[in-house]
Scaffold this active site. Structure first.
Site, PDB file in Angstrom:
ATOM      1  N   CYS A   1      -6.063  -0.348   5.148  1.00 28.86           N
ATOM      2  CA  CYS A   1      -4.377  -0.058   5.266  1.00 28.86           C
ATOM      3  C   CYS A   1      -3.796   0.401   3.713  1.00 28.86           C
ATOM      4  O   CYS A   1      -2.978   1.045   3.693  1.00 28.86           O
ATOM      5  CB  CYS A   1      -3.599  -1.516   5.446  1.00 28.86           C
ATOM      6  SG  CYS A   1      -4.104  -2.538   4.049  1.00 28.86           S
TER       7      CYS A   1
ATOM      8  N   ASP B   1      -9.594  -4.881   3.429  1.00 28.17           N
ATOM      9  CA  ASP B   1      -8.359  -4.737   2.868  1.00 28.17           C
ATOM     10  C   ASP B   1      -8.644  -5.350   1.261  1.00 28.17           C
ATOM     11  O   ASP B   1      -9.852  -5.837   1.116  1.00 28.17           O
ATOM     12  CB  ASP B   1      -7.292  -5.251   3.545  1.00 28.17           C
ATOM     13  CG  ASP B   1      -5.943  -5.225   3.040  1.00 28.17           C
ATOM     14  OD1 ASP B   1      -5.803  -4.437   1.912  1.00 28.17           O
ATOM     15  OD2 ASP B   1      -5.171  -6.317   3.170  1.00 28.17           O
TER      16      ASP B   1
ATOM     17  N   HIS C   1       1.148  -8.220   9.354  1.00 26.82           N
ATOM     18  CA  HIS C   1       1.453  -6.965   9.032  1.00 26.82           C
ATOM     19  C   HIS C   1       1.507  -6.277  10.378  1.00 26.82           C
ATOM     20  O   HIS C   1       0.479  -5.219  10.562  1.00 26.82           O
ATOM     21  CB  HIS C   1       0.564  -6.519   7.938  1.00 26.82           C
ATOM     22  CG  HIS C   1       1.035  -5.150   7.318  1.00 26.82           C
ATOM     23  ND1 HIS C   1       2.464  -4.845   7.838  1.00 26.82           N
ATOM     24  CD2 HIS C   1       0.704  -4.327   6.300  1.00 26.82           C
ATOM     25  CE1 HIS C   1       2.639  -3.474   6.432  1.00 26.82           C
ATOM     26  NE2 HIS C   1       1.419  -3.222   6.016  1.00 26.82           N
TER      27      HIS C   1
ATOM     28  N   ARG D   1      10.226  -6.880   4.084  1.00 27.63           N
ATOM     29  CA  ARG D   1       8.881  -7.380   3.299  1.00 27.63           C
ATOM     30  C   ARG D   1       9.062  -8.254   2.441  1.00 27.63           C
ATOM     31  O   ARG D   1       9.963  -8.523   1.654  1.00 27.63           O
ATOM     32  CB  ARG D   1       8.363  -6.186   2.571  1.00 27.63           C
ATOM     33  CG  ARG D   1       7.072  -6.442   1.889  1.00 27.63           C
ATOM     34  CD  ARG D   1       6.465  -5.272   1.179  1.00 27.63           C
ATOM     35  NE  ARG D   1       5.338  -4.693   2.411  1.00 27.63           N
ATOM     36  CZ  ARG D   1       4.453  -3.700   2.111  1.00 27.63           C
ATOM     37  NH1 ARG D   1       4.211  -3.577   0.995  1.00 27.63           N
ATOM     38  NH2 ARG D   1       3.878  -3.308   3.200  1.00 27.63           N
TER      39      ARG D   1
ATOM     40  N   ARG E   1       1.306   5.566  10.283  1.00 33.14           N
ATOM     41  CA  ARG E   1       2.300   4.699  10.097  1.00 33.14           C
ATOM     42  C   ARG E   1       3.720   5.343  10.457  1.00 33.14           C
ATOM     43  O   ARG E   1       4.496   4.704  11.081  1.00 33.14           O
ATOM     44  CB  ARG E   1       2.100   4.165   8.535  1.00 33.14           C
ATOM     45  CG  ARG E   1       1.160   3.324   8.159  1.00 33.14           C
ATOM     46  CD  ARG E   1       1.227   1.931   8.624  1.00 33.14           C
ATOM     47  NE  ARG E   1       2.506   1.204   8.229  1.00 33.14           N
ATOM     48  CZ  ARG E   1       2.735   0.486   7.294  1.00 33.14           C
ATOM     49  NH1 ARG E   1       1.675   0.396   6.335  1.00 33.14           N
ATOM     50  NH2 ARG E   1       3.934  -0.205   7.017  1.00 33.14           N
TER      51      ARG E   1
ATOM     52  N   GLN F   1       1.402  -2.133  10.360  1.00 35.65           N
ATOM     53  CA  GLN F   1      -0.103  -1.614  10.041  1.00 35.65           C
ATOM     54  C   GLN F   1      -0.980  -1.459  11.203  1.00 35.65           C
ATOM     55  O   GLN F   1      -1.695  -0.626  11.394  1.00 35.65           O
ATOM     56  CB  GLN F   1      -0.443  -2.477   8.905  1.00 35.65           C
ATOM     57  CG  GLN F   1      -1.763  -1.993   8.557  1.00 35.65           C
ATOM     58  CD  GLN F   1      -1.852  -0.692   7.743  1.00 35.65           C
ATOM     59  OE1 GLN F   1      -0.892  -0.508   6.873  1.00 35.65           O
ATOM     60  NE2 GLN F   1      -2.536   0.453   7.929  1.00 35.65           N
TER      61      GLN F   1
HETATM   62  N1  NVA Z   1      -2.979  -7.505   2.334  1.00 37.77           N
HETATM   63  C1  NVA Z   1      -2.316  -6.806   1.494  1.00 37.77           C
HETATM   64  C2  NVA Z   1      -1.757  -5.771   2.273  1.00 37.77           C
HETATM   65  C3  NVA Z   1      -0.932  -4.507   1.613  1.00 37.77           C
HETATM   66  C4  NVA Z   1      -0.645  -3.598   2.388  1.00 37.77           C
HETATM   67  C5  NVA Z   1      -1.265  -7.707   0.791  1.00 37.77           C
HETATM   68  O1  NVA Z   1      -0.528  -8.574   1.359  1.00 37.77           O
HETATM   69  O2  NVA Z   1      -0.907  -7.343  -0.518  1.00 37.77           O
HETATM   70  N1   CP Z   2      -0.527  -0.386   3.780  1.00 43.11           N
HETATM   71  C1   CP Z   2       0.968  -0.711   3.457  1.00 43.11           C
HETATM   72  O1   CP Z   2       1.654  -1.399   3.976  1.00 43.11           O
HETATM   73  O2   CP Z   2       0.993  -0.037   2.188  1.00 43.11           O
HETATM   74  P1   CP Z   2       2.213  -0.268   1.068  1.00 43.11           P
HETATM   75  O3   CP Z   2       1.922  -1.880   0.608  1.00 43.11           O
HETATM   76  O4   CP Z   2       2.234   0.636   0.160  1.00 43.11           O
HETATM   77  O5   CP Z   2       3.382  -0.180   1.907  1.00 43.11           O
END
Ligand code: NVA
Ligand code: CP
Length: 303
Positions: free
Chosen positions: A261, A221, A130, A103, A289, A133
């Site tokens: 998500c 989101d 992502h 990540r 997930r 997801q």
């Molecule tokens: N769009 C959000 C998704 C989190 C799972 C982010 O990147 O923070």
């Molecule tokens: N949806 C998702 O990726 O959640 P987290 O940021 O908690 O991993």
């Protein structure tokens, strides 16, 4: 050759179909109390530059349930944070573990890891995509509606990483996606063009009311993704019309369902009423997930 999963289009339609049926079977078996040793002796390194709840838990539990092991690595505790090069980190880690899930702030970081790794690399979220997801989201829509072909989906809010993966997924799923976002927060046009070129059904409208009209699935989101925190005040002002609330839901199909998500910000992109209401599939989506990623890990790691 090693397989990576950096974008949802790293798999084709047939592979997605197989992955989803494996995920559904793994879910059924878990509920029936059937345990597995599908990946004995395999280790997944999970490298996080940003926070996570679902991705961290679901990958770690997933590896354990497959008879393997997961190793949590906060990037801030690694030499990479002190300047060690990605190509060196990636090659060294490849000698210890069986796959890496990363990540990262920048999509290019994950691509660079993959370029030098001799093991599969999985995108656990970047600023641009992502894909894990989307595996869960597609599985959730398929379970609920029976098929994703021509299913009308409306995206309401920021044209962000999850939105980009949804746009690309139209190529594999037959989903009919309409994106609505405020000016300046549209999805990257390159993603729209790529999906269209490959036969995906995707269009953009400014107004959320138009996007959700007759839609079967409403997806939203956060307005402030990780890395965008400095723009929070400005974003909150501009996104005011993009809350998924009961009024907006009334414009969608009466049988419409909602996906998010998570993490959610009640009162911003979604109301408490919609999150807790009967049209939400959010908790099944979060659960999926686990099952979808288990199927992915087996695909990437099993001989
Ligand atoms: N769009 C959000 C998704 C989190 C799972 C982010 O990147 O923070
Ligand atoms: N949806 C998702 O990726 O959640 P987290 O940021 O908690 O991993």
């Amino acid at each position: 050759m090693k397989k990576d999963f950096i974008s949802i289009l790293d798999i084709n339609k047939e592979e997605l179909g197989q992955l989803l049926s494996d995920a559904i079977e793994l879910k059924r078996q878990k509920k029936a109390g059937i345990t597995h040793q599908l990946l004995p002796g395999k280790t997944l390194a999970m490298i996080f530059e940003k926070s996570s709840t679902r991705t961290h838990i679901s990958f770690e539990v997933g590896m354990n349930e497959l008879g393997g092991h997961a190793l949590f690595l906060n990037a801030r505790d690694m030499q990479i944070w002190r300047g060690e090069e990605i190509r060196d980190t990636s090659r060294a880690a490849s000698r210890y573990v069986s796959a890496m899930m990363i990540r990262a702030y920048k999509h290019s970081t994950i691509e660079e890891f993959a370029r030098y790794a001799t093991i599969p690399v999985v995108n656990g979220l970047s600023d641009m995509e992502h894909p894990c997801q989307l595996l869960a989201d597609i599985m959730t829509m398929q379970e609920h509606f029976g098929s994703t072909k021509d299913l009308k989906v409306a995206w309401v809010g920021d044209g962000n990483n999850v939105c980009h993966s949804l746009i690309l997924s139209t190529v594999l799923t037959g989903l009919d996606v309409t994106v609505s976002a405020p000016k300046g927060y549209e999805p990257d046009p390159g993603y729209m063009k790529k999906a269209e070129k490959l036969g995906g059904k995707v269009k953009f409208v400014r107004e959320p009311e138009k996007a959700v009209k007759d839609a079967e699935v409403i997806v939203t989101d956060t307005w402030v993704s990780m890395g965008d925190e400095g723009e929070r005040d400005e974003r909150l002002k501009l996104f005011g019309d993009y809350t998924v609330d009961s009024d907006l839901m009334r414009l969608a199909s009466p049988s419409a369902r909602v996906l998010h998500c998570l993490p959610a910000h009640r009162g911003e992109e979604i109301t408490d009423e919609v999150m807790e209401g009967g049209q939400s599939l959010i908790w099944d989506e979060a659960e999926n997930r686990l099952h979808a990623q288990k199927a992915l890990l087996v695909r990437l790691l099993k001989k």
